[in-house]
Design a protein around this motif. Structure first.
Motif, PDB file in Angstrom:
ATOM      1  N   HIS A 182     -47.199  43.483 -60.331  1.00 26.89           N
ATOM      2  CA  HIS A 182     -48.118  44.132 -60.897  1.00 26.89           C
ATOM      3  C   HIS A 182     -49.578  44.159 -60.463  1.00 26.89           C
ATOM      4  CE1 HIS A 182     -49.908  40.600 -63.011  1.00 26.89           C
ATOM      5  NE2 HIS A 182     -48.821  40.221 -62.990  1.00 26.89           N
ATOM      6  N   LEU A 183     -50.544  45.092 -60.563  1.00 22.49           N
ATOM      7  CA  LEU A 183     -51.695  45.082 -60.289  1.00 22.49           C
ATOM      8  C   LEU A 183     -52.649  44.294 -60.862  1.00 22.49           C
ATOM      9  CD1 LEU A 183     -51.909  48.697 -58.846  1.00 22.49           C
ATOM     10  CD2 LEU A 183     -51.416  46.810 -57.465  1.00 22.49           C
ATOM     11  N   GLY A 184     -52.552  43.780 -62.081  1.00 18.83           N
ATOM     12  CA  GLY A 184     -53.406  43.206 -62.922  1.00 18.83           C
ATOM     13  C   GLY A 184     -54.054  41.988 -62.545  1.00 18.83           C
ATOM     14  N   ALA A 185     -53.314  41.775 -61.205  1.00 16.50           N
ATOM     15  CA  ALA A 185     -53.854  40.084 -60.703  1.00 16.50           C
ATOM     16  C   ALA A 185     -55.009  40.300 -59.804  1.00 16.50           C
ATOM     17  CB  ALA A 185     -52.730  39.351 -60.167  1.00 16.50           C
ATOM     18  N   PHE A 186     -55.411  41.703 -59.450  1.00 19.92           N
ATOM     19  CA  PHE A 186     -56.351  41.996 -58.665  1.00 19.92           C
ATOM     20  C   PHE A 186     -57.667  42.274 -59.232  1.00 19.92           C
ATOM     21  CE2 PHE A 186     -52.002  42.652 -56.855  1.00 19.92           C
ATOM     22  CZ  PHE A 186     -51.980  42.061 -55.283  1.00 19.92           C
ATOM     23  N   ASP A 187     -58.602  41.914 -58.524  1.00 20.17           N
ATOM     24  CA  ASP A 187     -59.903  42.479 -59.152  1.00 20.17           C
ATOM     25  C   ASP A 187     -60.143  43.929 -58.200  1.00 20.17           C
ATOM     26  OD1 ASP A 187     -60.835  41.719 -56.385  1.00 20.17           O
ATOM     27  OD2 ASP A 187     -62.020  40.180 -57.098  1.00 20.17           O
ATOM     28  N   VAL A 202     -42.750  50.093 -54.255  1.00 18.30           N
ATOM     29  CA  VAL A 202     -41.207  49.931 -53.715  1.00 18.30           C
ATOM     30  C   VAL A 202     -40.139  49.719 -54.830  1.00 18.30           C
ATOM     31  CG1 VAL A 202     -40.043  47.953 -52.428  1.00 18.30           C
ATOM     32  CG2 VAL A 202     -42.537  48.362 -51.995  1.00 18.30           C
ATOM     33  N   HIS A 203     -39.099  50.735 -54.815  1.00 14.70           N
ATOM     34  CA  HIS A 203     -38.300  50.818 -55.744  1.00 14.70           C
ATOM     35  C   HIS A 203     -36.922  50.904 -54.896  1.00 14.70           C
ATOM     36  CE1 HIS A 203     -36.172  51.597 -59.394  1.00 14.70           C
ATOM     37  NE2 HIS A 203     -35.835  52.668 -58.914  1.00 14.70           N
ATOM     38  N   ALA A 204     -36.110  50.171 -54.962  1.00 15.79           N
ATOM     39  CA  ALA A 204     -34.635  50.221 -54.616  1.00 15.79           C
ATOM     40  C   ALA A 204     -34.503  50.698 -53.289  1.00 15.79           C
ATOM     41  CB  ALA A 204     -33.780  51.155 -55.067  1.00 15.79           C
ATOM     42  N   GLY A 205     -35.370  49.850 -52.448  1.00 16.28           N
ATOM     43  CA  GLY A 205     -35.500  50.141 -50.948  1.00 16.28           C
ATOM     44  C   GLY A 205     -35.963  51.332 -50.359  1.00 16.28           C
ATOM     45  N   GLN A 206     -36.890  51.951 -51.391  1.00 15.80           N
ATOM     46  CA  GLN A 206     -37.663  53.286 -51.017  1.00 15.80           C
ATOM     47  C   GLN A 206     -39.190  52.876 -51.201  1.00 15.80           C
ATOM     48  OE1 GLN A 206     -36.489  56.291 -49.787  1.00 15.80           O
ATOM     49  NE2 GLN A 206     -34.273  55.469 -49.805  1.00 15.80           N
ATOM     50  N   ILE A 207     -39.846  53.328 -50.470  1.00 10.77           N
ATOM     51  CA  ILE A 207     -41.433  53.152 -50.346  1.00 10.77           C
ATOM     52  C   ILE A 207     -42.138  54.695 -50.459  1.00 10.77           C
ATOM     53  CG2 ILE A 207     -43.350  52.191 -49.236  1.00 10.77           C
ATOM     54  CD1 ILE A 207     -41.681  50.162 -48.200  1.00 10.77           C
ATOM     55  N   SER A 208     -43.037  54.470 -51.277  1.00 10.22           N
ATOM     56  CA  SER A 208     -43.872  55.727 -51.540  1.00 10.22           C
ATOM     57  C   SER A 208     -45.342  55.307 -52.001  1.00 10.22           C
ATOM     58  CB  SER A 208     -43.435  56.602 -52.887  1.00 10.22           C
ATOM     59  OG  SER A 208     -43.283  55.843 -53.732  1.00 10.22           O
ATOM     60  N   SER A 209     -46.035  56.304 -51.870  1.00  8.17           N
ATOM     61  CA  SER A 209     -47.566  56.226 -52.373  1.00  8.17           C
ATOM     62  C   SER A 209     -47.465  55.802 -53.887  1.00  8.17           C
ATOM     63  CB  SER A 209     -48.561  57.091 -52.168  1.00  8.17           C
ATOM     64  OG  SER A 209     -48.464  57.533 -50.654  1.00  8.17           O
ATOM     65  N   PHE A 210     -48.464  54.810 -54.108  1.00  2.61           N
ATOM     66  CA  PHE A 210     -48.420  54.292 -55.693  1.00  2.61           C
ATOM     67  C   PHE A 210     -49.312  55.425 -56.284  1.00  2.61           C
ATOM     68  CE2 PHE A 210     -50.069  52.069 -59.463  1.00  2.61           C
ATOM     69  CZ  PHE A 210     -48.807  51.468 -59.574  1.00  2.61           C
TER      70      PHE A 210
END
Length: 380
Positions: free
Chosen positions: A355-360, A372-380
């Motif tokens: 999750h992105l909550g750890a980043f400022d 990243v989902h099930a071996g597929q990568i896409s822009s968030f």
């Protein structure tokens, strides 16, 4: 150096995936077991030809496939380089540089330099000595690719000598030793010399690299801890010589073999050599494994990783990649900021997280964010 493109084909859970990196920092976000760590593992393999997660190539290839492939385009100061690693469920792996097959895998090492930091690295502090030796050896291979060959030579000699000692022990147990003792002693003497020759090369290189790394790690540790703690990183070799001289180290090696001859024969294994070295980590003169909290241990490991980055940059002349595998959430804000200040935009960084909550906002605004989902990568 800058990793521009990574192409994973039938590697782990990736069937066919191409990633273009267009920012100094890339955050890979997704649930567990989706393939985030697999991507970092692919980069690690291109860097060292080893994975800290698996020793068998068949575990790296997509299930039901026979061949997996990792391809990358890397920008170095001297130009663009194509890297190619082919893994097989049966048969040997092969490597290629700029589409040209290499006969020696040694020639593939040292092209892509990377430092990885994962939650498993806490074992550097609290794990067995073997964990610290492997860490040191991996660093050395990046700085001096020939070290991979030196280490391989030593391990081959060690295996042969152990087999002979085991044969000796079995013979003694069965009362058959007198028939072949002279022959066994003669053969063992030959392996003693080879063990001392190859082992001294390992020992001397390990000692030299730690001499350079230790002050860098101590400086980072002082900075992160607010100068309240003093870190010492010390090499404790199994063989101790008066000075760093090949002949001196080999002599010390052979002397210790003679001292340990009887225990070795009774146990049927080699008790002398760099496979029994230790890297001692102390904070305020107390062993780090028994010192303080997990937070303090994380500070130590972070200091070691930042020291690795700096040392590789000094030796290679270019900043290596930094691979952060789900560790930011485990670092408090102070340590996160120390890390961010250290890497800035100088080190290309690949980061995994659930999750992105750890980043400022400073991290998020300067990063490329991919899902990243099930071996597929896409822009968030």
């Amino acid at each position: 150096m800058y990793l521009k493109t990574l192409h994973l084909k039938q590697f782990r859970n990736y069937r066919d995936c191409i990633v273009d990196f267009d920012a100094p920092k890339t955050i890979l976000v997704g649930n567990n077991a989706q393939g985030k760590s697999n991507l970092l593992e692919a980069v690690e393999l291109l860097s060292t030809l080893k994975s800290h997660r698996s020793v068998r190539d068949r575990d790296l290839v997509l299930e039901e496939a026979a061949v997996g492939q990792i391809r990358a385009n890397l920008e170095r100061a001297y130009g663009s380089i194509d890297l190619d690693l082919t893994l097989r469920t049966q048969g040997r792996r092969t490597v290629a540089l700029n589409r040209e097959a290499l006969r020696r895998q040694l020639d593939f090492l040292g092209i892509l330099n990377a430092v990885q930091f994962s939650s498993l690295d806490l074992e550097l502090v609290r794990g067995a000595p073997e964990r610290r030796r492997n860490w040191l050896d991996s660093l050395l291979i990046q700085l001096e690719p020939i070290y991979a060959y030196i280490l391989q030579q030593y391990n081959q000699v060690l295996r042969q000598r152990n087999a002979l000692l085991k044969k000796y022990r079995v013979g003694a147990a069965e009362g058959k030793l007198e028939e072949s003792s002279r022959e066994l002693y003669s053969e063992l003497a030959l392996w003693d010399v080879q063990l001392a020759t190859t082992g001294s090369r390992v020992t001397r290189r390990r000692a030299r690299v730690l001499e350079r790394l230790a002050p860098l790690a101590a400086a980072w540790h002082a900075s992160i801890s607010g100068a309240t703690e003093v870190l010492d990183v010390t090499y404790a070799p199994n063989i101790r010589a008066e000075k760093d001289d090949p002949e001196e180290v080999q002599k010390a090696f052979l002397d210790k073999i003679q001292q340990r001859r009887i225990p070795e024969q009774s146990q049927g294994t080699t008790l002398v050599g760099p496979h029994r070295d230790e890297v001692e980590l102390t904070i305020n003169q107390t062993p780090a494994r028994s010192y303080g909290s997990q937070g303090q241990q994380r500070t130590l490991v972070l200091a070691l990783k930042l020291a690795e980055l700096k040392l590789i940059e000094e030796v290679v002349g270019e900043p290596p990649l930094l691979l952060l595998d789900d560790v930011l959430a485990e670092l408090d804000l102070n340590r996160q900021n120390q890390l961010l200040d250290a890497i800035q935009d100088r080190f290309q960084t690949l980061i995994t997280t659930t999750h992105l909550g750890a980043f400022d906002s400073q991290w998020l605004n300067s990063s490329q964010i991919l899902s990243v989902h099930a071996g597929q990568i896409s822009s968030f």
